[in-house]
Design a protein around this motif. Structure first.
Motif, PDB file in Angstrom:
ATOM      1  N   VAL A 197      28.179 -21.039  44.078  1.00 23.53           N
ATOM      2  CA  VAL A 197      29.461 -20.554  43.572  1.00 23.53           C
ATOM      3  C   VAL A 197      29.245 -19.176  42.949  1.00 23.53           C
ATOM      4  O   VAL A 197      28.343 -18.997  42.116  1.00 23.53           O
ATOM      5  CB  VAL A 197      30.060 -21.523  42.535  1.00 23.53           C
ATOM      6  N   LEU A 198      30.054 -18.212  43.361  1.00 19.33           N
ATOM      7  CA  LEU A 198      29.995 -16.865  42.803  1.00 19.33           C
ATOM      8  C   LEU A 198      31.214 -16.628  41.928  1.00 19.33           C
ATOM      9  O   LEU A 198      32.346 -16.952  42.319  1.00 19.33           O
ATOM     10  CB  LEU A 198      29.967 -15.812  43.916  1.00 19.33           C
ATOM     11  N   ASN A 199      30.982 -16.057  40.747  1.00 23.20           N
ATOM     12  CA  ASN A 199      32.066 -15.690  39.834  1.00 23.20           C
ATOM     13  C   ASN A 199      32.118 -14.177  39.689  1.00 23.20           C
ATOM     14  O   ASN A 199      31.093 -13.533  39.411  1.00 23.20           O
ATOM     15  CB  ASN A 199      31.858 -16.321  38.453  1.00 23.20           C
ATOM     16  N   GLN A 200      33.307 -13.620  39.856  1.00 22.69           N
ATOM     17  CA  GLN A 200      33.507 -12.187  39.608  1.00 22.69           C
ATOM     18  C   GLN A 200      33.893 -12.004  38.154  1.00 22.69           C
ATOM     19  O   GLN A 200      34.897 -12.542  37.687  1.00 22.69           O
ATOM     20  CB  GLN A 200      34.617 -11.637  40.516  1.00 22.69           C
ATOM     21  N   ILE A 201      33.084 -11.255  37.410  1.00 22.65           N
ATOM     22  CA  ILE A 201      33.352 -11.055  35.975  1.00 22.65           C
ATOM     23  C   ILE A 201      33.523  -9.580  35.614  1.00 22.65           C
ATOM     24  O   ILE A 201      33.643  -9.241  34.449  1.00 22.65           O
ATOM     25  CB  ILE A 201      32.232 -11.684  35.114  1.00 22.65           C
ATOM     26  N   HIS A 202      33.516  -8.711  36.600  1.00 24.02           N
ATOM     27  CA  HIS A 202      33.774  -7.282  36.384  1.00 24.02           C
ATOM     28  C   HIS A 202      34.900  -6.850  37.323  1.00 24.02           C
ATOM     29  O   HIS A 202      34.600  -6.468  38.461  1.00 24.02           O
ATOM     30  CB  HIS A 202      32.530  -6.429  36.678  1.00 24.02           C
ATOM     31  N   PRO A 203      36.130  -6.948  36.899  1.00 26.00           N
ATOM     32  CA  PRO A 203      36.613  -7.330  35.564  1.00 26.00           C
ATOM     33  C   PRO A 203      36.675  -8.841  35.408  1.00 26.00           C
ATOM     34  O   PRO A 203      36.299  -9.592  36.319  1.00 26.00           O
ATOM     35  CB  PRO A 203      38.021  -6.729  35.559  1.00 26.00           C
ATOM     36  N   ILE A 204      37.168  -9.258  34.239  1.00 25.63           N
ATOM     37  CA  ILE A 204      37.319 -10.678  33.939  1.00 25.63           C
ATOM     38  C   ILE A 204      38.712 -10.906  33.390  1.00 25.63           C
ATOM     39  O   ILE A 204      39.343  -9.973  32.873  1.00 25.63           O
ATOM     40  CB  ILE A 204      36.237 -11.134  32.927  1.00 25.63           C
ATOM     41  N   HIS A 205      39.225 -12.107  33.541  1.00 23.05           N
ATOM     42  CA  HIS A 205      40.538 -12.437  33.012  1.00 23.05           C
ATOM     43  C   HIS A 205      40.414 -13.172  31.674  1.00 23.05           C
ATOM     44  O   HIS A 205      39.489 -13.963  31.473  1.00 23.05           O
ATOM     45  CB  HIS A 205      41.307 -13.337  33.983  1.00 23.05           C
ATOM     46  N   ILE A 206      41.338 -12.881  30.785  1.00 24.07           N
ATOM     47  CA  ILE A 206      41.503 -13.652  29.553  1.00 24.07           C
ATOM     48  C   ILE A 206      42.826 -14.396  29.695  1.00 24.07           C
ATOM     49  O   ILE A 206      43.894 -13.790  29.766  1.00 24.07           O
ATOM     50  CB  ILE A 206      41.524 -12.739  28.314  1.00 24.07           C
ATOM     51  N   THR A 207      42.744 -15.708  29.775  1.00 26.88           N
ATOM     52  CA  THR A 207      43.916 -16.544  30.027  1.00 26.88           C
ATOM     53  C   THR A 207      44.367 -17.203  28.735  1.00 26.88           C
ATOM     54  O   THR A 207      43.544 -17.746  27.990  1.00 26.88           O
ATOM     55  CB  THR A 207      43.594 -17.617  31.075  1.00 26.88           C
ATOM     56  N   PHE A 208      45.659 -17.147  28.462  1.00 21.03           N
ATOM     57  CA  PHE A 208      46.209 -17.752  27.242  1.00 21.03           C
ATOM     58  C   PHE A 208      47.669 -18.092  27.488  1.00 21.03           C
ATOM     59  O   PHE A 208      48.261 -17.693  28.496  1.00 21.03           O
ATOM     60  CB  PHE A 208      46.064 -16.803  26.052  1.00 21.03           C
ATOM     61  N   SER A 209      48.252 -18.838  26.579  1.00 26.01           N
ATOM     62  CA  SER A 209      49.654 -19.235  26.681  1.00 26.01           C
ATOM     63  C   SER A 209      50.384 -18.860  25.401  1.00 26.01           C
ATOM     64  O   SER A 209      49.803 -18.902  24.304  1.00 26.01           O
ATOM     65  CB  SER A 209      49.772 -20.736  26.932  1.00 26.01           C
ATOM     66  N   ILE A 210      51.659 -18.503  25.540  1.00 31.81           N
ATOM     67  CA  ILE A 210      52.494 -18.175  24.389  1.00 31.81           C
ATOM     68  C   ILE A 210      53.747 -19.041  24.434  1.00 31.81           C
ATOM     69  O   ILE A 210      54.139 -19.526  25.506  1.00 31.81           O
ATOM     70  CB  ILE A 210      52.878 -16.688  24.362  1.00 31.81           C
ATOM     71  N   PRO A 211      54.401 -19.263  23.290  1.00 31.89           N
ATOM     72  CA  PRO A 211      55.661 -20.010  23.298  1.00 31.89           C
ATOM     73  C   PRO A 211      56.705 -19.284  24.138  1.00 31.89           C
ATOM     74  O   PRO A 211      56.708 -18.054  24.218  1.00 31.89           O
ATOM     75  CB  PRO A 211      56.056 -20.059  21.821  1.00 31.89           C
ATOM     76  N   GLU A 212      57.579 -20.052  24.746  1.00 30.15           N
ATOM     77  CA  GLU A 212      58.585 -19.442  25.604  1.00 30.15           C
ATOM     78  C   GLU A 212      59.527 -18.526  24.818  1.00 30.15           C
ATOM     79  O   GLU A 212      60.146 -17.631  25.400  1.00 30.15           O
ATOM     80  CB  GLU A 212      59.399 -20.511  26.323  1.00 30.15           C
ATOM     81  N   THR A 213      59.583 -18.699  23.493  1.00 30.98           N
ATOM     82  CA  THR A 213      60.424 -17.815  22.684  1.00 30.98           C
ATOM     83  C   THR A 213      59.909 -16.385  22.673  1.00 30.98           C
ATOM     84  O   THR A 213      60.665 -15.459  22.400  1.00 30.98           O
ATOM     85  CB  THR A 213      60.505 -18.335  21.243  1.00 30.98           C
ATOM     86  N   GLY A 214      58.618 -16.200  22.957  1.00 29.89           N
ATOM     87  CA  GLY A 214      58.058 -14.853  22.989  1.00 29.89           C
ATOM     88  C   GLY A 214      58.071 -14.217  24.356  1.00 29.89           C
ATOM     89  O   GLY A 214      57.634 -13.071  24.515  1.00 29.89           O
TER      90      GLY A 214
END
Length: 376
Positions: free
Chosen positions: A209-226
């Motif tokens: 398995v190869l992972n591309q980390i250049h670039p890399i993603h930062i995954t997060f969630s926000i409330p739908e109100t934002g």
């Protein structure tokens, strides 16, 4: 006589207490600080200017680093795994050969296809030569039309065989090239899933398995109100995202929002976002937790002061405003949202005042103050 005997000692004690109280009062008056004509000394304070302008509200959430892309490398041809040319856990470069499959059988298939092509090309040349000779004779009546048609058909058959042989050669050559597997991008290789000597099946056996980390993603969630504010910020241009690794002394990492999911999760009322970080320093590894700060809404033409300037009382919130004569006024205010150490003052300030940020515990309305700067 016994009833009056206690009165004299009690009187003496009362006199001594009175003398002590007078002495203590005099000493306190002697040691009390003075300013000017016996006035109390100015209270040292620190101040900051109220500011009128725009303020970006931010949202702090927990996110996770995620590979920009992940590839489960499989062979495109069946054969015996011959060699692994990558270091497990190490970097690989796009286009570098990282895996070799035994090419012996594939090379034999290519050689066979080339042989068939050479044979059919020779037969085609002969058929074309015969047809040319009979083309001259048919006009003189020495050859029947049926014989001529047969030779012409033979030319067409060999011509078709040559085309099929060329396609077979190209296929064999392509399959032979699949015996060497190249990295599709710059990335990091995981642990091998099979080792040299193992038989791999085309499009079935996973090798690494190869992972591309250049670039890399930062995954997060926000409330739908934002969501609405975030979409508005993205419409204005680049939306900066700050990420921090908890428990480290690394400086905050500056990323850029580049993905908003197309649906809100109805079970959590949140929506997934992704920020792109170059990660050239390899600070982030897929799966790591990060603290994310995301600007959500821009407030325009609002008055802000440092959060530490705001005080609370039973009557409501207030700040101490420094007057031109170095006295302070206790000003009742209405506070709004805050961000990055600044809080919005919705009512009570115009934006050109100086407010006290340190020393409020010693102040009362109208107290005289002395502004301290630097470390003094």
């Amino acid at each position: 006589m016994q009833r009056k005997s206690w009165k004299k000692p009690a009187l003496i004690v009362a006199v001594l207490v009175a003398v002590a109280m007078v002495t203590s009062f005099c000493r306190s008056r002697e040691t009390a600080p003075a300013h000017g004509n016996g006035a109390p000394a100015a209270v040292p304070i620190r101040v900051a200017a109220a500011h009128r302008g725009d303020l970006d509200l931010t949202l702090k959430v927990i996110g996770r680093a995620e590979a920009y892309s992940t590839v489960n490398v499989q062979a495109r041809v069946s054969g015996q795994l011959q060699e692994l040319l990558f270091k497990p856990g190490g970097h690989v470069k796009q286009g570098d050969t990282i895996i070799r499959i035994d090419p012996s059988l594939l090379q034999a298939q290519l050689d066979q296809a080339l042989g068939n092509l050479a044979k059919d090309e020779a037969q085609l040349v002969n058929a074309q030569a015969v047809l040319k000779r009979y083309s001259l004779l048919i006009g003189k009546g020495y050859v029947s039309q049926s014989d001529y048609d047969t030779y012409k058909a033979n030319e067409g058959l060999y011509l078709a065989s040559v085309k099929a042989d060329k396609a077979a050669v190209e296929l064999a050559r392509t399959e032979l090239s699949y015996a060497q597997i190249q990295a599709p991008f710059d990335g990091i290789a995981g642990a091998p899933l099979v080792y040299p000597g193992a038989q791999v099946t085309a499009n079935d056996t996973s090798i690494v398995v190869l992972n591309q980390i250049h670039p890399i993603h930062i995954t997060f969630s926000i409330p739908e109100t934002g969501l609405a504010g975030t979409q508005a910020s993205m419409a204005r241009g680049t939306v900066p995202v700050t990420a921090t690794l908890p428990g480290t002394k690394l400086p905050p990492m500056q990323a850029e929002l580049d993905f908003i999911n197309n649906a809100v999760d109805i079970t959590t009322s949140t929506i997934q976002l992704k920020a792109r970080y170059d990660n050239h320093d390899d600070h982030l590894t897929p799966g790591q937790f990060v603290e994310v700060v995301l600007p959500t809404t821009r407030l325009t033409n609002v008055v802000t002061v440092p959060v530490v300037a705001l005080q609370n009382s039973p009557l409501g919130s207030f700040v101490f405003v420094v007057n031109a004569d170095d006295t302070v006024q206790q000003r009742m205010v209405s506070a709004g949202p805050s961000s990055n150490g600044q809080i919005v003052i919705e009512k009570g300030l115009s934006g050109d005042e100086r407010v006290v940020t340190d020393g409020q515990l010693l102040l009362v309305d109208g107290a005289r103050v002395r502004i301290v700067t630097g470390n003094g």
